[in-house]
Scaffold this motif. Structure first.
Motif, PDB file in Angstrom:
ATOM      1  N   ALA A 154       0.851  -1.189   0.000  1.00 61.17           N
ATOM      2  CA  ALA A 154       0.000   0.000   0.000  1.00 61.17           C
ATOM      3  C   ALA A 154       0.887   1.240   0.000  1.00 61.17           C
ATOM      4  N   VAL A 155       0.504   2.198  -0.813  1.00 65.03           N
ATOM      5  CA  VAL A 155       1.146   3.507  -0.816  1.00 65.03           C
ATOM      6  C   VAL A 155       0.226   4.426  -0.019  1.00 65.03           C
ATOM      7  N   VAL A 156       0.696   4.877   1.116  1.00 67.56           N
ATOM      8  CA  VAL A 156      -0.149   5.598   2.069  1.00 67.56           C
ATOM      9  C   VAL A 156       0.317   7.039   2.188  1.00 67.56           C
ATOM     10  N   GLU A 157      -0.554   7.947   1.843  1.00 66.35           N
ATOM     11  CA  GLU A 157      -0.245   9.377   1.899  1.00 66.35           C
ATOM     12  C   GLU A 157      -0.762   9.969   3.201  1.00 66.35           C
ATOM     13  N   THR A 158       0.064  10.749   3.871  1.00 67.30           N
ATOM     14  CA  THR A 158      -0.386  11.380   5.108  1.00 67.30           C
ATOM     15  C   THR A 158      -1.478  12.407   4.815  1.00 67.30           C
ATOM     16  N   GLY A 159      -2.315  12.648   5.805  1.00 69.07           N
ATOM     17  CA  GLY A 159      -3.326  13.680   5.671  1.00 69.07           C
ATOM     18  C   GLY A 159      -2.775  15.045   6.036  1.00 69.07           C
ATOM     19  N   LEU A 160      -2.198  15.153   7.241  1.00 72.28           N
ATOM     20  CA  LEU A 160      -1.647  16.418   7.714  1.00 72.28           C
ATOM     21  C   LEU A 160      -0.451  16.102   8.611  1.00 72.28           C
ATOM     22  N   GLY A 161       0.706  16.623   8.241  1.00 75.24           N
ATOM     23  CA  GLY A 161       1.897  16.395   9.040  1.00 75.24           C
ATOM     24  C   GLY A 161       2.436  14.991   8.854  1.00 75.24           C
ATOM     25  N   GLY A 162       2.457  14.222   9.924  1.00 72.19           N
ATOM     26  CA  GLY A 162       2.983  12.873   9.820  1.00 72.19           C
ATOM     27  C   GLY A 162       3.048  12.169  11.160  1.00 72.19           C
ATOM     28  N   ARG A 163       3.763  12.741  12.108  1.00 76.97           N
ATOM     29  CA  ARG A 163       4.007  12.076  13.391  1.00 76.97           C
ATOM     30  C   ARG A 163       2.719  11.653  14.081  1.00 76.97           C
ATOM     31  N   THR A 185       0.677  25.948   9.817  1.00 77.15           N
ATOM     32  CA  THR A 185       1.631  26.363  10.842  1.00 77.15           C
ATOM     33  C   THR A 185       1.024  26.394  12.246  1.00 77.15           C
ATOM     34  N   GLU A 186      -0.287  26.557  12.342  1.00 77.53           N
ATOM     35  CA  GLU A 186      -0.918  26.581  13.658  1.00 77.53           C
ATOM     36  C   GLU A 186      -0.940  25.197  14.284  1.00 77.53           C
ATOM     37  N   ILE A 187      -0.725  24.148  13.461  1.00 78.57           N
ATOM     38  CA  ILE A 187      -0.715  22.773  13.955  1.00 78.57           C
ATOM     39  C   ILE A 187       0.708  22.215  13.975  1.00 78.57           C
ATOM     40  N   LEU A 188       1.446  22.444  12.894  1.00 78.25           N
ATOM     41  CA  LEU A 188       2.730  21.772  12.701  1.00 78.25           C
ATOM     42  C   LEU A 188       3.928  22.577  13.176  1.00 78.25           C
ATOM     43  N   GLY A 189       3.761  23.875  13.358  1.00 77.51           N
ATOM     44  CA  GLY A 189       4.894  24.710  13.756  1.00 77.51           C
ATOM     45  C   GLY A 189       5.120  25.831  12.766  1.00 77.51           C
ATOM     46  N   ALA A 193      11.838  23.829   9.989  1.00 73.43           N
ATOM     47  CA  ALA A 193      12.444  22.816  10.855  1.00 73.43           C
ATOM     48  C   ALA A 193      11.383  22.147  11.735  1.00 73.43           C
ATOM     49  N   ALA A 194      10.478  22.943  12.289  1.00 70.49           N
ATOM     50  CA  ALA A 194       9.414  22.388  13.135  1.00 70.49           C
ATOM     51  C   ALA A 194       8.496  21.478  12.320  1.00 70.49           C
ATOM     52  N   ILE A 195       8.169  21.907  11.117  1.00 70.35           N
ATOM     53  CA  ILE A 195       7.301  21.097  10.260  1.00 70.35           C
ATOM     54  C   ILE A 195       8.024  19.815   9.845  1.00 70.35           C
ATOM     55  N   ALA A 196       9.322  19.922   9.568  1.00 67.56           N
ATOM     56  CA  ALA A 196      10.104  18.735   9.210  1.00 67.56           C
ATOM     57  C   ALA A 196      10.105  17.720  10.344  1.00 67.56           C
ATOM     58  N   PHE A 197      10.154  18.193  11.589  1.00 64.28           N
ATOM     59  CA  PHE A 197      10.107  17.282  12.739  1.00 64.28           C
ATOM     60  C   PHE A 197       8.812  16.470  12.721  1.00 64.28           C
ATOM     61  N   GLU A 198       7.690  17.136  12.430  1.00 65.65           N
ATOM     62  CA  GLU A 198       6.409  16.423  12.384  1.00 65.65           C
ATOM     63  C   GLU A 198       6.379  15.415  11.237  1.00 65.65           C
ATOM     64  N   LYS A 199       6.850  15.816  10.077  1.00 66.92           N
ATOM     65  CA  LYS A 199       6.805  14.913   8.925  1.00 66.92           C
ATOM     66  C   LYS A 199       7.809  13.766   9.079  1.00 66.92           C
ATOM     67  N   ALA A 221      18.126  18.894   7.523  1.00 60.73           N
ATOM     68  CA  ALA A 221      18.956  18.563   8.682  1.00 60.73           C
ATOM     69  C   ALA A 221      18.141  17.847   9.753  1.00 60.73           C
ATOM     70  N   VAL A 222      16.892  18.265   9.926  1.00 59.80           N
ATOM     71  CA  VAL A 222      16.021  17.624  10.913  1.00 59.80           C
ATOM     72  C   VAL A 222      15.744  16.180  10.507  1.00 59.80           C
ATOM     73  N   ILE A 223      15.464  15.978   9.231  1.00 58.59           N
ATOM     74  CA  ILE A 223      15.182  14.632   8.737  1.00 58.59           C
ATOM     75  C   ILE A 223      16.412  13.740   8.881  1.00 58.59           C
ATOM     76  N   ALA A 224      17.583  14.277   8.522  1.00 63.60           N
ATOM     77  CA  ALA A 224      18.819  13.493   8.628  1.00 63.60           C
ATOM     78  C   ALA A 224      19.103  13.116  10.083  1.00 63.60           C
ATOM     79  N   LYS A 225      18.885  14.056  10.994  1.00 62.52           N
ATOM     80  CA  LYS A 225      19.103  13.790  12.413  1.00 62.52           C
ATOM     81  C   LYS A 225      18.177  12.691  12.911  1.00 62.52           C
ATOM     82  N   ARG A 226      16.920  12.762  12.506  1.00 62.56           N
ATOM     83  CA  ARG A 226      15.957  11.741  12.928  1.00 62.56           C
ATOM     84  C   ARG A 226      16.352  10.363  12.382  1.00 62.56           C
ATOM     85  N   ALA A 227      16.795  10.326  11.151  1.00 65.31           N
ATOM     86  CA  ALA A 227      17.204   9.058  10.553  1.00 65.31           C
ATOM     87  C   ALA A 227      18.352   8.432  11.350  1.00 65.31           C
TER      88      ALA A 227
END
Length: 438
Positions: A154-163, A185-189, A193-199, A221-227
């Motif tokens: 299944a290819v699953v697309e997020t609705g809003l954000g991710g986390r 931005t009122e939800i994800l940051g 960088a803040a939005i990348a953290f959620e995704k 950078a946020v994505i790489a750090k999380r990985a």
């Protein structure tokens, strides 16, 4: 206008769902997100999301088109594939597809009723699923459909954000983050960088994440750090020489398919799955409604080019306008019919239009959208020519009339909901014109 639902059971199921909170149809400033309701609901349904392997896709722009390319590629490989997407443009069945085709209304209806049964049980017992939203219910139904259809991937697309998105219960082998822009931005940051953290929250430990974002980019950078933190492999597709949105989407989807090949996934005939699966036919069948669609319709005695794209943040619009600049029919003055939701960066959106010399006719599709008068005030502040027409259909016809008289072109943008309202009219005009030439 959006396509009418014909199945009575689906009409009834959606009527019951409409009693639930639907954050797609209301201001999101008070939105509360969390996975507890969908986890509880899924458990009551037998955890259907555990019956298939998955690729999870997030991003500000291109996630739907990338998902459709992946679906087409896997289908080309002879693999049974489902795709879960949002929002829909003309019909709710667009959100759940099986091997490239929207799910049958009757199948969707029965899956929704099973999800509603789970909701009722949770309410009776006072468990987390009693707070399930409209999107939770549809997500659970989509996963039920995939399980019962015997989908392999299944290819699953997020609705809003991710986390904290409902889709994040899938244990994906591969995740994709197409790009990061300022949205919700009122939800994800309020920063990339803040939005990348959620995704980046969709990345699973010891899996692979595909993203074109560089490590020296604020979001990358946020994505790489999380990985690194969760021991996930990071793959960056090569965008060298790629100029268009479509080309970049193909590169991202192809890189993800290459990863599957490295995991040992085979196409019919024994060849490893890979980017080679996205051939010209796959590109054609993966074209989605409301994503950089182009039409030619008659107006003022000439053929007028009309583009439809649901771009809703400034960098999306800029990418689309960059692509249109090099396409046949999109020279001369551009006239955009625009509706923008209240939670979007309207000032930034209008500024991009001004830089590209595209005038505007502002309209609206619901009370969740900024008023045309508010948008016109933003345009006036930077010297962008504009007018307001409350009715979207009338706004489109006025834009077409102006383009026919000036030798220009028309764009419908700012929202996929606007695209859904006007797309059938544009298609009818083009078909009528083609029939008249035969």
């Amino acid at each position: 206008m959006p396509m009418q639902i014909e199945n009575p059971r689906l009409i009834e199921a959606l009527s019951q769902l409409d009693q639930l909170t639907n954050w797609e149809q209301r201001p999101r400033g008070e939105m509360r997100v969390g996975l507890e309701p969908i986890i509880d609901l899924s458990a009551r349904l037998g955890n259907p999301h555990q019956a298939f392997r998955s690729i999870h896709v997030a991003g500000t722009k291109g996630k739907s088109s990338t998902s459709a390319l992946l679906e087409a590629g896997l289908h080309h490989a002879g693999i049974s594939v489902g795709r879960y997407a949002s929002p829909h443009v003309e019909h709710i069945s667009e959100r759940v597809s099986l091997n490239g085709f929207p799910v049958d209304e009757a199948v969707l209806a029965e899956a929704l009723f099973l999800a509603l049964d789970g909701l009722r049980a949770a309410r009776a017992e006072g468990t987390a699923a009693e707070a399930a939203t409209w999107f939770d219910m549809l997500t659970a139904a989509g996963f039920l459909i995939f399980r019962d259809a015997g989908v392999q991937w299944a290819v699953v697309e997020t609705g809003l954000g991710g986390r904290l998105d409902s889709t994040n219960i899938v244990d994906s082998d591969v995740s994709i983050i197409t790009n990061i822009g300022l949205e919700h931005t009122e939800i994800l940051g309020k920063t990339r960088a803040a939005i990348a953290f959620e995704k980046a929250g969709i990345i699973k430990p010891h899996s692979t994440v595909v993203t074109p974002l560089d490590a020296d980019d604020e979001a990358g950078a946020v994505i790489a750090k999380r990985a690194v933190e969760i021991e996930a492999r990071l793959v960056r597709p090569d965008f060298s020489g790629l100029k268009t949105i479509a080309e970049r989407n193909v590169a991202v989807a192809g890189a993800a398919l290459d990863v599957l090949g490295e995991l040992g996934i085979e196409a019919e005939g024994g060849r490893k799955v890979g980017g080679w699966l996205i051939d010209e036919q796959a590109k054609r069948v993966s074209q989605l409604p409301g994503r950089l669609e182009r039409f030619v319709v008659p107006a003022g005695g000439r053929a007028v080019a009309v583009a439809i794209d649901g771009a809703h943040v400034p960098f999306n619009l800029e990418a689309v306008l960059d692509d249109l600049t090099g396409m046949e029919g999109f020279a001369g003055p551009g006239i955009a019919v625009v509706a923008i939701a209240a939670d979007k960066d309207a000032a930034g959106f209008v500024e991009v239009m001004a830089r590209y010399g595209v005038s505007a006719i502002f309209t609206s599709v619901s009370d969740r959208f900024r008023s045309p008068a508010e948008l016109q005030a933003l345009a006036e502040a930077i010297g962008l020519a504009s007018e307001t027409i409350e009715d979207p259909q009338a706004a489109y016809e006025k834009a077409l009339e102006r383009a026919g008289a000036s030798g220009g072109w028309v764009m419908l943008t700012g929202s996929l909901y606007l695209a859904g309202l006007l797309r059938q009219r544009v298609m009818e005009q083009e078909m009528k014109s083609l029939s008249g030439r035969r």
